[in-house]
Design a protein around this motif. Structure first.
Motif, PDB file in Angstrom:
ATOM      1  N   ARG A  63       9.734  14.609  -2.985  1.00  0.00           N
ATOM      2  CA  ARG A  63       9.396  16.040  -2.702  1.00  0.00           C
ATOM      3  C   ARG A  63       8.041  16.314  -3.023  1.00  0.00           C
ATOM      4  NH1 ARG A  63      14.787  19.412  -4.578  1.00  0.00           N
ATOM      5  NH2 ARG A  63      16.376  18.345  -3.108  1.00  0.00           N
ATOM      6  N   ILE A  64       7.522  15.797  -4.097  1.00  0.00           N
ATOM      7  CA  ILE A  64       6.287  16.206  -4.616  1.00  0.00           C
ATOM      8  C   ILE A  64       5.122  15.508  -3.716  1.00  0.00           C
ATOM      9  CG2 ILE A  64       4.869  15.932  -6.779  1.00  0.00           C
ATOM     10  CD1 ILE A  64       7.210  15.902  -8.568  1.00  0.00           C
ATOM     11  N   LEU A  65       5.252  14.154  -3.808  1.00  0.00           N
ATOM     12  CA  LEU A  65       4.161  13.727  -2.831  1.00  0.00           C
ATOM     13  C   LEU A  65       4.293  13.716  -1.417  1.00  0.00           C
ATOM     14  CD1 LEU A  65       4.895   9.943  -4.622  1.00  0.00           C
ATOM     15  CD2 LEU A  65       3.173  11.728  -4.876  1.00  0.00           C
ATOM     16  N   LYS A  91       0.837  -1.105  -0.164  1.00  0.00           N
ATOM     17  CA  LYS A  91       0.181  -0.032  -0.095  1.00  0.00           C
ATOM     18  C   LYS A  91       1.013   1.317   0.179  1.00  0.00           C
ATOM     19  CE  LYS A  91      -4.231   1.772   2.180  1.00  0.00           C
ATOM     20  NZ  LYS A  91      -4.813   1.988   3.213  1.00  0.00           N
ATOM     21  N   ALA A  92       1.645   1.323   0.850  1.00  0.00           N
ATOM     22  CA  ALA A  92       2.676   2.466   0.818  1.00  0.00           C
ATOM     23  C   ALA A  92       3.805   2.648  -0.155  1.00  0.00           C
ATOM     24  CB  ALA A  92       3.476   2.370   2.368  1.00  0.00           C
ATOM     25  N   LEU A 119      -3.113  10.281 -12.453  1.00  0.00           N
ATOM     26  CA  LEU A 119      -3.815   9.785 -11.252  1.00  0.00           C
ATOM     27  C   LEU A 119      -4.924   8.898 -11.509  1.00  0.00           C
ATOM     28  CD1 LEU A 119      -2.751  12.714 -10.100  1.00  0.00           C
ATOM     29  CD2 LEU A 119      -4.785  12.393  -8.460  1.00  0.00           C
ATOM     30  N   ASP A 120      -4.715   7.668 -11.514  1.00  0.00           N
ATOM     31  CA  ASP A 120      -5.721   6.582 -11.887  1.00  0.00           C
ATOM     32  C   ASP A 120      -6.897   6.440 -10.803  1.00  0.00           C
ATOM     33  OD1 ASP A 120      -4.320   5.110 -10.068  1.00  0.00           O
ATOM     34  OD2 ASP A 120      -3.776   3.635 -11.846  1.00  0.00           O
ATOM     35  N   ARG A 121      -6.797   7.084  -9.815  1.00  0.00           N
ATOM     36  CA  ARG A 121      -7.629   7.263  -8.748  1.00  0.00           C
ATOM     37  C   ARG A 121      -7.889   8.658  -8.601  1.00  0.00           C
ATOM     38  NH1 ARG A 121      -7.067   4.224  -3.408  1.00  0.00           N
ATOM     39  NH2 ARG A 121      -7.896   6.366  -2.742  1.00  0.00           N
ATOM     40  N   ILE A 122      -9.024   9.415  -8.115  1.00  0.00           N
ATOM     41  CA  ILE A 122      -8.951  10.707  -7.722  1.00  0.00           C
ATOM     42  C   ILE A 122      -9.239  10.558  -6.292  1.00  0.00           C
ATOM     43  CG2 ILE A 122     -10.621  12.602  -7.486  1.00  0.00           C
ATOM     44  CD1 ILE A 122      -9.767  12.200 -10.637  1.00  0.00           C
ATOM     45  N   PRO A 123      -8.127  11.429  -5.482  1.00  0.00           N
ATOM     46  CA  PRO A 123      -8.080  11.342  -4.058  1.00  0.00           C
ATOM     47  C   PRO A 123      -9.354  11.577  -3.337  1.00  0.00           C
ATOM     48  CG  PRO A 123      -6.402  12.692  -4.975  1.00  0.00           C
ATOM     49  CD  PRO A 123      -7.239  12.497  -6.090  1.00  0.00           C
ATOM     50  N   ALA A 124      -9.580  11.097  -2.290  1.00  0.00           N
ATOM     51  CA  ALA A 124     -10.922  11.266  -1.636  1.00  0.00           C
ATOM     52  C   ALA A 124     -10.712  12.512  -0.815  1.00  0.00           C
ATOM     53  CB  ALA A 124     -10.909  10.351  -0.277  1.00  0.00           C
ATOM     54  N   ASP A 147      -4.011  10.091   0.939  1.00  0.00           N
ATOM     55  CA  ASP A 147      -4.076   9.007  -0.178  1.00  0.00           C
ATOM     56  C   ASP A 147      -3.440   9.257  -1.318  1.00  0.00           C
ATOM     57  OD1 ASP A 147      -6.179  10.597  -0.913  1.00  0.00           O
ATOM     58  OD2 ASP A 147      -7.588   8.993  -1.220  1.00  0.00           O
ATOM     59  N   ILE A 148      -2.496  10.268  -1.467  1.00  0.00           N
ATOM     60  CA  ILE A 148      -2.137  10.693  -2.817  1.00  0.00           C
ATOM     61  C   ILE A 148      -1.263   9.340  -3.331  1.00  0.00           C
ATOM     62  CG2 ILE A 148       0.043  11.873  -1.938  1.00  0.00           C
ATOM     63  CD1 ILE A 148      -2.101  12.820  -5.097  1.00  0.00           C
ATOM     64  N   ARG A 149      -0.287   8.971  -2.608  1.00  0.00           N
ATOM     65  CA  ARG A 149       0.535   7.655  -2.976  1.00  0.00           C
ATOM     66  C   ARG A 149      -0.485   6.716  -3.470  1.00  0.00           C
ATOM     67  NH1 ARG A 149       5.583   8.633  -1.015  1.00  0.00           N
ATOM     68  NH2 ARG A 149       5.812  10.433   0.263  1.00  0.00           N
ATOM     69  N   GLN A 150      -1.582   6.401  -3.267  1.00  0.00           N
ATOM     70  CA  GLN A 150      -2.337   5.428  -3.715  1.00  0.00           C
ATOM     71  C   GLN A 150      -3.099   5.577  -4.844  1.00  0.00           C
ATOM     72  OE1 GLN A 150      -2.363   5.618  -0.112  1.00  0.00           O
ATOM     73  NE2 GLN A 150      -0.671   4.148  -0.463  1.00  0.00           N
ATOM     74  N   CYS A 151      -2.976   6.790  -5.362  1.00  0.00           N
ATOM     75  CA  CYS A 151      -3.632   7.468  -6.592  1.00  0.00           C
ATOM     76  C   CYS A 151      -2.862   7.582  -7.710  1.00  0.00           C
ATOM     77  CB  CYS A 151      -4.579   8.549  -6.359  1.00  0.00           C
ATOM     78  SG  CYS A 151      -5.581   8.756  -4.990  1.00  0.00           S
ATOM     79  N   VAL A 152      -1.698   7.832  -7.508  1.00  0.00           N
ATOM     80  CA  VAL A 152      -0.686   8.492  -8.524  1.00  0.00           C
ATOM     81  C   VAL A 152       0.217   7.172  -9.277  1.00  0.00           C
ATOM     82  CG1 VAL A 152       1.582   9.589  -9.178  1.00  0.00           C
ATOM     83  CG2 VAL A 152       0.011  10.436  -7.595  1.00  0.00           C
ATOM     84  N   SER A 153       0.016   6.938 -10.627  1.00  0.00           N
ATOM     85  CA  SER A 153       0.512   5.923 -10.991  1.00  0.00           C
ATOM     86  C   SER A 153       1.803   6.158 -12.023  1.00  0.00           C
ATOM     87  CB  SER A 153      -0.489   5.054 -12.172  1.00  0.00           C
ATOM     88  OG  SER A 153      -0.691   6.075 -13.064  1.00  0.00           O
ATOM     89  N   HIS A 154       1.862   7.448 -12.310  1.00  0.00           N
ATOM     90  CA  HIS A 154       3.041   7.974 -13.183  1.00  0.00           C
ATOM     91  C   HIS A 154       3.326   9.526 -12.964  1.00  0.00           C
ATOM     92  CE1 HIS A 154       5.306   6.882 -16.965  1.00  0.00           C
ATOM     93  NE2 HIS A 154       5.239   8.322 -17.282  1.00  0.00           N
ATOM     94  N   ILE A 155       4.718   9.608 -12.984  1.00  0.00           N
ATOM     95  CA  ILE A 155       4.985  11.095 -12.780  1.00  0.00           C
ATOM     96  C   ILE A 155       6.031  11.529 -13.900  1.00  0.00           C
ATOM     97  CG2 ILE A 155       5.775  13.051 -11.325  1.00  0.00           C
ATOM     98  CD1 ILE A 155       5.111  11.329  -9.035  1.00  0.00           C
ATOM     99  N   ASP A 156       5.759  12.449 -14.959  1.00  0.00           N
ATOM    100  CA  ASP A 156       6.922  12.893 -15.801  1.00  0.00           C
ATOM    101  C   ASP A 156       7.296  14.273 -15.076  1.00  0.00           C
ATOM    102  OD1 ASP A 156       7.514  10.769 -17.404  1.00  0.00           O
ATOM    103  OD2 ASP A 156       5.689  11.382 -18.640  1.00  0.00           O
ATOM    104  N   MET A 157       8.444  14.462 -15.377  1.00  0.00           N
ATOM    105  CA  MET A 157       9.196  15.886 -15.053  1.00  0.00           C
ATOM    106  C   MET A 157       9.634  16.508 -16.076  1.00  0.00           C
ATOM    107  SD  MET A 157      10.386  14.574 -11.205  1.00  0.00           S
ATOM    108  CE  MET A 157       9.616  13.399 -10.426  1.00  0.00           C
TER     109      MET A 157
END
Ligand SMILES: Cc1cc2nc3c(=O)[nH]c(=O)nc-3n(C[C@H](O)[C@H](O)[C@H](O)COP(=O)(O)OP(=O)(O)OC[C@H]3O[C@@H](n4cnc5c(N)ncnc54)[C@H](O)[C@@H]3O)c2cc1C
Length: 489
Positions: free
Chosen positions: A407-409, A14-15, A336-341, A418-428
């Motif tokens: 830093r971002i998360l 989960k984490a 985000l493949d899920r929207i944060p609660a 719950d952001i870490r459970q919603c993000v699948s990809h980060i391009d910078m």
């Protein structure tokens, strides 16, 4: 024992959800090779009356103006695979998204150039703006003291004295606006406000509210990538005084100002040569020779629309600018493949976190009218301000993707547990010299004045001249350079 192991695996899974991604564009190597004079050139010679160097909004606007005035003998040389510069965009399976610039305020009646272009692009028809691209509500919100509030100006937790100082500041801004000195495009006269930084100026006015100081600092970081003590009071006040409060707008698109850049580029596509980094510019008799790896262009007139800090590296006869600097930025697109609660309200277009080193995030699917959106893209903005830009640039480029991800998360975790459970990809996107800083003394800086003046048959056309890196300034500088070129031709 077994139960404990399972629980641990569950926790880890989960984490530590795997998040993909990487850095995009990464043209620093080309930039450094140009700086170190390590680029080899081709021998082919092409004669062309006008060469435009750089295909950001400045260069594209110069091209637009030349074509509009039926002048077709020009080429635009762009270093990257596609034009657009800071107004480029990307797309994934969920949405298009901006790579930097993401909106333009609704232009007022005096902004004739912007209105001309927007009419041509169909945004403005018979005096009406295309509703699809006027930012829907809720437009902005601020996470402060553990909850979201509407609007970015802090309202929660202020004392009566804080409120009084906000009112006084608003009154001062109204006076400045009425003075007519703060316009877009900006054509300022030397001013004592240019000799002092914005933070000190506020203190001089006995405006000391920490909430007001936060708003001032957020605003200068947002528009100039610089803290309020690194920005002149003139520029800080300009941010607030140059625009009337608009009922409508701003204009925004999923791909941000990439919407405008791609339409401008389509109008002049036959003139654009991408992957053509200019590495030297020199005078040869009455002509300019513009060197790229494949071709030497021999031109009667050069319109220079690449960043101004690069100019002395391309043409050593141009002195290195003293007293000017450029802000480094990181822009990240998070899938985000899920929207944060959400416990408090719904996401706005622009979402800002009080006390954060970032500028927050913009939601790419905000203008989508579907009733339910369960996946999205957030564009996260981070200006590396508050220390010497050269030092910040080293941090930007030497920090690895994983550390930036953390830093971002960590920043986004404050409002979104719950952001870490919603993000699948980060391009910078790491932008070492993203925008010029209007530091104290900017207006009278001799290098800036020399660029504005131009040289014989050589005109500079970037937002760097204005000190405000915004669409309207880049367009104005591009069109001005093209007008001057046309007068000569
Ligand atoms: C993070 C961020 C967010 C922003 N958000 C907004 C916003 O929301 N709204 C807004 O109005 N503005 C915004 N801006 C400002 C934006 O910079 C301007 O709107 C505008 O896009 C600047 O255009 P330009 O042509 O002056 O410069 P640039 O976009 O920098 O264009 C310069 C071009 O020159 C090219 N080039 C560089 N070197 C060479 C070379 N040697 N040879 C050939 N080509 C070269 C580059 O690749 C680039 O295409 C933002 C900027 C940043 C960094």
């Amino acid at each position: 024992m077994i139960t404990r192991r399972v629980a641990l695996i569950g926790l880890t899974a989960k984490a530590e959800r795997r998040i993909g991604g990487g850095f995009v564009f990464e043209s620093q190597n080309t930039g450094h090779a140009i700086r170190d004079r390590a680029v080899k050139g081709g021998n082919a010679i092409e004669k062309v009356p006008v060469v435009i160097v750089g295909g950001g909004i400045g260069g594209l606007s110069a091209s637009w103006w030349l074509k509009r005035n039926r002048f077709h003998d020009f080429v635009l040389l762009e270093m990257e695979r596609e034009p657009g510069g800071n107004s480029r965009s990307g797309r994934n399976e969920i949405s298009a998204y901006p790579w930097a610039a993401h909106y333009v305020p609704v232009p007022n009646r005096e902004s004739t150039l912007v209105r001309d272009l927007f009419t041509e692009l169909g945004l403005l028809q018979d005096g009406e703006w295309d509703e699809r691209w006027l930012c829907h509500s809720p437009q902005e919100r601020l996470y402060i003291h553990g909850r979201w509030q509407d609007a970015i100006e802090p309202e929660v937790g202020l004392t009566a004295e804080d409120h009084r100082q906000f009112k006084e500041f608003a009154a001062r801004v109204a006076e400045f606006r009425a003075s007519g000195q703060f316009t877009i495009p900006a054509t300022p006269k030397p001013s004592p406000l240019d000799q002092i930084n914005f933070k000190d100026w506020l203190a001089q006015q006995k405006l000391t509210s920490p909430y007001l100081h936060w708003l001032a600092d957020y605003s200068t970081r947002d528009d100039f990538g610089a803290a309020s003590h690194e920005t002149s009071a003139w520029a800080g006040i300009h941010y607030f005084a140059a625009r009337e409060h608009e009922e409508k707008g701003p204009l925004t698109w999923p791909e941000g100002n990439g919407w405008i850049a791609s339409r401008l580029a389509a109008k002049v596509k036959d003139h654009i040569r991408t992957e053509s980094p200019v590495f030297r510019i020199e005078k040869s008799g009455t002509k300019w020779r513009v060197h790229t790896p494949k071709t030497i262009y021999e031109a009667g007139v050069v319109i220079y629309a690449a960043p101004a800090f690069l100019l002395p590296h391309l043409d050593p006869s141009v002195p290195k600018p003293q007293g000017l600097d450029w802000s480094p930025w990181l822009v990240a697109n998070l899938t985000l493949d899920r929207i944060p609660a959400e416990r408090h309200g719904e996401a706005a277009w622009d979402n800002v976190i009080y006390g954060s080193p970032s500028l927050g995030y913009v939601v790419a699917t905000h203008q989508d009218v579907r009733a339910r959106i369960d996946k999205t893209v957030w564009t996260y903005y981070y200006a590396l301000s508050g220390r010497a830009p050269s030092e910040a640039r080293k941090d930007l480029l030497s920090t690895d993707w994983n550390t930036w991800k953390e830093r971002i998360l960590t920043d986004l975790e404050r409002p979104h547990k719950d952001i870490r459970q919603c993000v699948s990809h980060i391009d910078m996107f790491r932008i070492g010299h993203a925008m010029i800083r209007p530091t104290p003394g900017f207006l009278t800086n001799p290098h800036r004045l020399a660029w504005i003046k131009g040289r014989e048959r050589f005109f500079v056309a970037t937002a760097d001249l204005s000190g405000f890196s915004i669409f309207e300034e880049a367009q104005y500088r591009g069109v001005e350079a093209a007008r001057r070129a046309l007068l000569l031709l």
